[in-house]
Design an enzyme around this catalytic site. Structure first.
Site, PDB file in Angstrom:
ATOM      1  N   SER A 106       0.936  -1.149  -0.014  1.00  0.00           N
ATOM      2  CA  SER A 106      -0.090   0.115  -0.103  1.00  0.00           C
ATOM      3  C   SER A 106       0.723   1.202  -0.265  1.00  0.00           C
ATOM      4  CB  SER A 106      -0.747   0.009   1.202  1.00  0.00           C
ATOM      5  OG  SER A 106      -1.536   1.297   1.338  1.00  0.00           O
ATOM      6  N   TYR A 166      -1.950  -0.913  10.614  1.00  0.00           N
ATOM      7  CA  TYR A 166      -1.985  -1.204   9.394  1.00  0.00           C
ATOM      8  C   TYR A 166      -0.647  -0.541   8.525  1.00  0.00           C
ATOM      9  CZ  TYR A 166      -3.539  -1.414   4.331  1.00  0.00           C
ATOM     10  OH  TYR A 166      -3.481  -1.824   2.941  1.00  0.00           O
TER      11      TYR A 166
END
Length: 258
Positions: free
Chosen positions: A138, A151
């Site tokens: 990501s 995360y």
């Protein structure tokens, strides 16, 4: 450039979002096998994949990458079917910062364990023929994610693992290239399920930051998948790509020690 001819490809991930879109695109390549490893089987989605190209054998193996024993069992089943793996795509992701252990297990330790268990069947000095490991990370593995710090931390770790495994000395020994793809904001089920702000209230002062994230322009899974396939076709060891509404861009992380 990537040679797909007669390759055994393992995709570890679910049946939604850009990962599944990439599987659909790969099915148009002259592969030998596509093995989907996921927690839950989706028979209809598997049938749709198989219908794209009957010359490529589609298979399913149950695997929960948050469970070490499940990874061991899944890898054993995969190798029992195909003997070796040419391409491994780590496509599992989970955004649930409140559950720290699961978030780290899904986005980091599961990725590491899965990769290391498949390596003996990819490493040309062992039972493999060389190949490529593609990890889907990501943009928040490249920059801070204050609205979801756990995360972000896990994704940073995954990129660090990929960069380390892509060391030129290791690559020349194993023949296994490592690359990382970092999608920007994408309108996946993972993100759309987070529109309810209540899930973030346990993180102090996060509501405004999360609203900014959700208000940002998002790419579609289809757009992301096209860029991901373009990146994979390069088969460039150590490469890190950002896939966004602006297209695909390779980035070069800062190196502090020489």
């Amino acid at each position: 450039m990537m040679d797909w001819n007669n390759k055994n490809v393992v995709y570890v991930g679910g049946f939604s979002g850009f990962g599944y879109q990439v599987c659909q695109m790969m099915m148009k390549k002259p592969m030998k096998h596509l093995i989907v490893c996921s927690r839950m089987e989706n028979v209809e989605m598997l049938k749709k994949l198989q219908a794209i190209n009957t010359s490529v054998k589609v298979m399913f193996v149950q695997m929960n990458i948050a469970d070490y024993a499940s990874i061991v069992k899944g890898v054993k089943q995969v190798i029992g079917h195909v003997g070796h793996v040419d391409v491994l795509i780590n496509g599992v992701g989970g955004l649930a910062d409140k559950d720290v252990e699961t978030t780290v297990a899904v986005n980091l330790t599961g990725l590491i364990n899965t990769t290391l268990m498949f390596m003996p069947y990819m490493d040309k000095t062992q039972s493999g023929h060389g190949g490529m490991v593609v990890s889907i990370s990501s943009v928040y593995g490249l920059e801070p994610g204050p609205a979801f710090s756990v995360y972000s931390a896990a994704k940073h770790g995954g990129i660090g693992f990929t960069r380390s495994m892509a060391d030129e000395h290791l690559y020349h020994k194993t023949g296994v290239a490592f690359m990382c793809i970092c999608p920007a904001m994408t309108s996946t089920e993972l993100m759309m399920n987070k529109r309810d702000m209540n899930w973030m209230k346990w993180v102090p002062h996060s509501e405004e930051m999360w609203k900014m994230v959700m208000d940002a322009k998002m790419q579609t899974p289809e757009e992301c998948a096209v860029n991901m396939m373009t990146a994979m076709e390069q088969a460039k060891n150590g490469a890190i790509y950002i896939c966004s509404t602006s297209g695909m861009k390779e980035i070069t992380p800062t190196v502090y020690m020489h």
